[in-house]
Design a protein around this motif. Sequence first.
Motif, PDB file in Angstrom:
ATOM      1  N   GLN A 103     -35.192  10.699 -63.789  1.00 24.37           N
ATOM      2  CA  GLN A 103     -36.160   9.682 -64.222  1.00 24.37           C
ATOM      3  C   GLN A 103     -37.588  10.195 -64.075  1.00 24.37           C
ATOM      4  O   GLN A 103     -38.455   9.893 -64.870  1.00 24.37           O
ATOM      5  N   HIS A 143     -33.805   4.595 -75.096  1.00 25.17           N
ATOM      6  CA  HIS A 143     -33.671   5.425 -73.893  1.00 25.17           C
ATOM      7  C   HIS A 143     -34.092   6.874 -74.132  1.00 25.17           C
ATOM      8  O   HIS A 143     -33.986   7.378 -75.248  1.00 25.17           O
ATOM      9  N   ASP A 144     -34.516   7.518 -73.032  1.00 24.56           N
ATOM     10  CA  ASP A 144     -34.969   8.912 -73.121  1.00 24.56           C
ATOM     11  C   ASP A 144     -33.850   9.900 -72.814  1.00 24.56           C
ATOM     12  O   ASP A 144     -33.852  11.026 -73.301  1.00 24.56           O
ATOM     13  N   ILE A 145     -32.922   9.481 -71.948  1.00 24.82           N
ATOM     14  CA  ILE A 145     -31.858  10.394 -71.501  1.00 24.82           C
ATOM     15  C   ILE A 145     -30.505   9.727 -71.729  1.00 24.82           C
ATOM     16  O   ILE A 145     -30.315   8.554 -71.372  1.00 24.82           O
ATOM     17  N   ASN A 181     -38.614   8.158 -67.081  1.00 22.67           N
ATOM     18  CA  ASN A 181     -37.625   8.293 -68.158  1.00 22.67           C
ATOM     19  C   ASN A 181     -36.546   7.218 -68.023  1.00 22.67           C
ATOM     20  O   ASN A 181     -36.031   6.985 -66.935  1.00 22.67           O
ATOM     21  N   SER A 182     -36.209   6.589 -69.134  1.00 26.02           N
ATOM     22  CA  SER A 182     -35.121   5.600 -69.100  1.00 26.02           C
ATOM     23  C   SER A 182     -33.794   6.305 -69.388  1.00 26.02           C
ATOM     24  O   SER A 182     -33.729   7.237 -70.203  1.00 26.02           O
ATOM     25  N   LYS A 198     -34.924  13.638 -77.054  1.00 27.56           N
ATOM     26  CA  LYS A 198     -34.142  13.038 -75.965  1.00 27.56           C
ATOM     27  C   LYS A 198     -33.387  14.147 -75.220  1.00 27.56           C
ATOM     28  O   LYS A 198     -33.190  15.233 -75.751  1.00 27.56           O
ATOM     29  N   LYS A 199     -32.952  13.783 -74.011  1.00 32.65           N
ATOM     30  CA  LYS A 199     -32.167  14.726 -73.223  1.00 32.65           C
ATOM     31  C   LYS A 199     -30.775  14.148 -73.052  1.00 32.65           C
ATOM     32  O   LYS A 199     -30.571  12.934 -73.156  1.00 32.65           O
TER      33      LYS A 199
END
Length: 196
Positions: free
Chosen positions: A175, A58-60, A2-3, A100-101
């Motif tokens: 991540q 980005h994921d987070i 995860n980015s 996304k988180k």
Amino acid sequence: MNSILILFAHPKFEQSRTNKRLVQQLDQLEGVTFHDLYESYPDFHINISYEKALLARHDIVVWHHPLYWYSCPPLMKQWIDLVLEYNWAYGPEGKALQQKKCLNVITTGGLRELYCSEGSNHYSVNEFLRPFEQTARLCNMEYLPPFTVMGTHQLSDAELANKCKQYVQMLRFLQKDCSPQVIEDCVMLNDIPQIN
Ligand SMILES: Cc1cc2nc3c(=O)[nH]c(=O)nc-3n(C[C@H](O)[C@H](O)[C@H](O)COP(=O)(O)O)c2cc1C
């Protein structure tokens, strides 16, 4: 992997002790983008399309800031007000942040034990962070428990160094894995065994 995008806001960074140490180490982390909002936008003129493009990659998303009057510093609020647009972040067509988180990383002058119904701050940190939690939810993001560094004025250099280490471990953990099963029982990400 995860980015992670760290959106950082500290209006008095030159006087900072805690956050200066916490962020020093972030530039070297692979897969983590550190974005200092006060450095980028000292005049508060946020480049909305740039911010949206950054979010998309980005994921987070991490809102990292000192707790100021039980909330975030004003540029962080400005970022939320301007970037999370209707029909982009929320609303019938607002799906850009779906999946996304999101979480807060905060530092507080007050000790953790003062943030409870019997303590002088009356409410827990998680309760003060409710507007962020609900903002994330409205934007179809999954809100994770916060990571905190509390009682900053009383932290020794060694304790602060340990918090810095935990912050990095927490990011590495996110991540690899941020499935709800692992974190559903913890009030703060500080409490997960993987970072202790
Ligand atoms: C304007 C202002 C408001 C603050 N409000 C709070 C607060 O609501 N709760 C709290 O525990 N600490 C509060 N503090 C203390 C800061 O959170 C603390 O000094 C900071 O997190 C320490 O990090 P730093 O060394 O990076 O500045 C406040 C500090 C300032 C300057």
